[in-house]
Design an enzyme around this catalytic site. Structure first.
Site, short mmCIF file in Angstrom:
data_model
loop_
_atom_site.label_atom_id
_atom_site.label_comp_id
_atom_site.label_asym_id
_atom_site.label_seq_id
_atom_site.Cartn_x
_atom_site.Cartn_y
_atom_site.Cartn_z
CE1 TYR A 200 -3.90 2.22 0.54
CE2 TYR A 200 -2.70 3.12 2.40
CZ TYR A 200 -3.76 3.18 1.51
OH TYR A 200 -4.67 4.20 1.61
CB THR B 15 -1.21 9.73 18.28
OG1 THR B 15 -0.12 10.02 17.40
CG2 THR B 15 -0.75 9.88 19.72
#
Ligand code: UDP
Length: 188
Positions: free
Chosen positions: A81, A145
């Protein structure tokens, strides 16, 4: 007849799906983008590619700005990807040289209604687990995060980028980062 604008979003984006067939994902990114750009040449179209924050790989800089070149990997589990989107961006620039008007949005995590419940991504996993009283699956310690952008805002951003004259890669997402642990608590 000409096509004024092409929004090229095609590619599986959830690791669960793009990792099912690495060759298919690479072909979608490379051949798919080449097909779109050849169509754009014939139809005099402006092309917007949705790229990804994954082009930064496992970034050593936080937050990443567009000048950061990334910390990338050609053979890791995400490489089909990440490298696919990197070459898709390069293709866009190659076609810009021969006259195509291009826009590139590097999308960060986006969520909203009608996502697949079994998409495998964090927002859908946590919501479906919370609704069915299952334990919430935080991978690792949850201190990692992400930035989460609502789909309507993302679409507005894509349209504004298309309408602008900005032809360099542009990060698109929520400027505020959330830890995965905070997300789990919020959803619970
Ligand atoms: N994640 C998690 N539990 C889950 C699914 C994801 O803790 O059930 C974490 C995952 O490890 C990653 C973050 O949430 O750090 C975002 O993962 P996702 O697959 O949604 O997207 P991506 O990694 O492509 O940003």
């Amino acid at each position: 007849e000409d096509i004024k604008e092409i929004y090229h979003l095609a590619c599986p984006a959830s690791p669960k799906y793009y990792q099912k067939d690495d060759i298919y994902t690479l072909n979608t990114c490379y051949k798919g983008t080449e097909n779109i750009l050849n169509l754009a040449l014939k139809k005099n179209s402006k092309v917007l590619l949705t790229s990804t924050s994954e082009i930064y790989g496992e970034p050593l800089e936080h937050p990443q700005n567009e000048e950061y070149r990334g910390n990338v990997n050609t053979f890791g589990p995400r490489s089909c990807y990440d490298e696919g989107k990197r070459v898709a961006e390069s293709l866009m620039y190659a076609y810009k040289k021969i006259g195509i008007d291009i826009r590139i949005a590097r999308i960060f995590n986006t969520y909203g209604p009608n996502m697949r419940i079994n998409d495998g991504r964090v927002v859908t996993n946590f919501i479906s687990q919370a609704l069915s009283n299952q334990p919430i699956t935080i991978y690792g310690d949850g201190s990692q995060t992400r930035s989460f952008c609502y789909v309507d805002n993302m679409v507005d951003g894509l349209i504004k980028l298309m309408d602008s004259d900005y032809d360099k890669p542009l990060n698109l997402g929520n400027p505020e980062e959330t830890t995965i642990k905070e997300l789990a608590e919020m959803i619970k």
